[in-house]
Scaffold this active site. Structure first.
Site, mmCIF file in Angstrom:
data_model
loop_
_atom_site.group_PDB
_atom_site.id
_atom_site.type_symbol
_atom_site.label_atom_id
_atom_site.label_comp_id
_atom_site.label_asym_id
_atom_site.label_seq_id
_atom_site.Cartn_x
_atom_site.Cartn_y
_atom_site.Cartn_z
ATOM 1 N N THR A 1 0.836 -1.211 0.000
ATOM 2 C CA THR A 1 0.000 0.000 0.000
ATOM 3 C C THR A 1 0.865 1.252 0.000
ATOM 4 O O THR A 1 0.538 2.250 -0.643
ATOM 5 C CB THR A 1 -0.951 0.014 1.215
ATOM 6 O OG1 THR A 1 -0.186 0.037 2.419
ATOM 7 C CG2 THR A 1 -1.869 -1.201 1.211
ATOM 8 N N LYS B 1 -5.967 -0.636 -0.074
ATOM 9 C CA LYS B 1 -6.345 -1.459 1.073
ATOM 10 C C LYS B 1 -6.400 -2.909 0.645
ATOM 11 O O LYS B 1 -6.761 -3.226 -0.481
ATOM 12 C CB LYS B 1 -7.722 -1.026 1.596
ATOM 13 C CG LYS B 1 -8.313 -1.946 2.667
ATOM 14 C CD LYS B 1 -9.742 -1.562 3.022
ATOM 15 C CE LYS B 1 -10.365 -2.569 3.972
ATOM 16 N NZ LYS B 1 -11.739 -2.236 4.346
ATOM 17 N N GLU C 1 -22.665 -7.943 9.901
ATOM 18 C CA GLU C 1 -22.653 -7.067 8.725
ATOM 19 C C GLU C 1 -23.669 -7.470 7.658
ATOM 20 O O GLU C 1 -23.596 -8.565 7.088
ATOM 21 C CB GLU C 1 -21.246 -7.048 8.107
ATOM 22 C CG GLU C 1 -21.108 -6.079 6.947
ATOM 23 C CD GLU C 1 -19.660 -5.849 6.551
ATOM 24 O OE1 GLU C 1 -19.426 -5.081 5.618
ATOM 25 O OE2 GLU C 1 -18.754 -6.443 7.185
ATOM 26 N N GLY D 1 -13.395 -0.728 9.924
ATOM 27 C CA GLY D 1 -12.834 -0.006 11.058
ATOM 28 C C GLY D 1 -13.447 -0.537 12.344
ATOM 29 O O GLY D 1 -14.676 -0.565 12.487
ATOM 30 N N SER D 2 -12.610 -1.004 13.265
ATOM 31 C CA SER D 2 -13.137 -1.580 14.496
ATOM 32 C C SER D 2 -12.185 -1.323 15.656
ATOM 33 O O SER D 2 -11.005 -1.025 15.471
ATOM 34 C CB SER D 2 -13.362 -3.090 14.339
ATOM 35 O OG SER D 2 -12.161 -3.743 14.011
ATOM 36 N N GLY E 1 -10.725 -11.622 9.823
ATOM 37 C CA GLY E 1 -9.872 -10.812 8.956
ATOM 38 C C GLY E 1 -9.811 -9.372 9.426
ATOM 39 O O GLY E 1 -10.575 -8.946 10.296
#
Length: 393
Positions: A140, A147, A197, A214-215, A363
């Site tokens: 990246t 990403k 999700e 994002g977590s 993941g």
């Protein structure tokens, strides 16, 4: 529209019967199936096209099912991460829908124990995963992609075979607000999970999606610190960038097929039992009334939340770095009826169970400023959903 039927409470309590077919729970509509009219294993690589081979064959299967007396046939099952691989789909002989609260209220207070665990093995191990992430970060930073999502597995061997109905019962009890699924696999065993999700929900011409990217780990011991973790996530430039890559790509994908489309510019915060997530509620109306839940889900799948961006380069890097084939992990699971209504969720926070062997999946999205050790911890938190169901956490 699928008719809504509430199970008798006695039937709701028979989890072994529920888990002989496909079980799917959602705050919108939950269902369980009985029997199998026909299986569909053809890859869904062209299922986003309404005139493609897959959609034409699906219409033929639905028509044949109606001739056999199945009044409102539905397609259920799972689609792999790589859509060129065979799907695990079938049209059941019968199905019933029910209110998820009724199922959860019928859960008995006592849940049977699961077998003792003989061995746990991370795949890959800690050091290999950190090297994978470092390689992805470097890619990246070189500008090869924005990403990529890298995943890891946890292989578990138990002393005795795992009863999937018992495991499913524990998953539902511990993650009441997730989307739950139990899919008997063609080769034996089952795919089980509690996904947070929503990929795609469609009723009539209206559709919605709620991508997560994002977590941050929650802190259940201190409400103030827990909320602070959520606020830190909302203000994280790294996580906001990762999330925007996902929502921008989904907007660009959906716009040509939508008469109306709403994609908020700012994400919101949602929680699971273990994590805070950045989420964006997407709503729209299709241009073509022939669109169905499966065509739209396959149009989106896999989103940058599952593969990365751009997708083609991300998928190449995943194949290069991950020492396993994801198969159904990172895919989508759900249903679509013959009128086009349906719901598909992302196949995460999940695992496969086959006798004494269990494989769990998690993941994390990797961007230019990702830290390898942090990504190892994040995937570990995500594995907690299933590990807790086994009583290991």
């Amino acid at each position: 529209m699928v008719e809504t039927t509430t199970f008798e409470n006695a039937w709701l309590k028979d989890y072994s019967a529920l888990c002989r077919g496909f079980l799917f729970t959602s705050p919108w509509r939950s269902l369980a199936t009985q029997g199998c009219y026909t299986t569909i294993s053809a890859p869904v690589h062209d299922a986003a096209s309404l005139q493609g081979d897959f959609q034409q064959q699906l219409r033929q299967h639905f028509a044949a099912a109606r001739k056999q007396g199945i009044a409102n046939p539905i397609l259920v099952g799972a689609i792999p991460f790589d859509v060129s691989q065979p799907a695990a789909l079938f049209i059941p002989e019968a199905h019933q829908t029910f209110n998820r609260d009724d199922l959860q209220n019928a859960l008995p207070q006592g849940i049977s124990d699961l077998p003792e665990v003989r061995r746990r093995t991370p795949v890959p191990d800690h050091d290999v995963f950190l090297n994978m992430v470092a390689d992805a970060v470097a890619a990246t930073q070189r500008g090869e992609l924005d990403k990529v999502v890298l995943s890891r597995l946890m292989d578990i061997v138990t002393e005795q075979p795992v009863d999937t109905a018992t495991l499913m019962q524990r998953v539902i009890a511990q993650n009441p607000n997730s989307y739950h699924f139990h899919l008997p696999m063609p080769q034996g065993g089952a795919l089980i999970g509690a996904s947070p999700e929503l990929m795609l929900r469609k009723q009539g011409r209206d559709f919605s999606s709620c991508p997560l990217a994002g977590s941050a780990r929650r802190n259940h011991g201190d409400a103030q610190q827990d909320r602070a973790a959520g606020n830190t996530l909302m203000n994280s430039s790294k996580d906001r960038h990762e999330h925007k890559l996902v929502t921008d790509a989904m907007r660009d994908t959906l716009q040509p097929r939508s008469r109306l489309l709403s994609v908020p510019s700012t994400p919101s915060l949602i929680t699971t039992a273990t994590l805070w997530h950045l989420a964006t509620q997407i709503d729209g109306e299709v241009q073509n009334e022939q669109e169905n839940a499966l065509s739209l889900a396959c149009l989106l799948h896999p989103t940058p939340a599952l593969s990365g961006f751009p997708h083609q380069r991300a998928q190449q890097l995943i194949q290069q770095l991950e020492p396993f084939d994801r198969q159904l992990f990172g895919g989508i699971v759900g249903w679509c009826d013959s009128e086009g209504n349906g719901e598909w969720v992302v196949t995460i926070r999940c695992g496969t169970v086959h006798g004494t062997r269990v494989r769990l999946f998690a993941g994390a999205g990797i961007v230019a400023d990702s830290q390898p050790e942090s990504e190892w911890r994040e995937t570990g938190v995500k594995l907690d959903t299933m590990l807790r169901a086994f009583g290991l956490q």
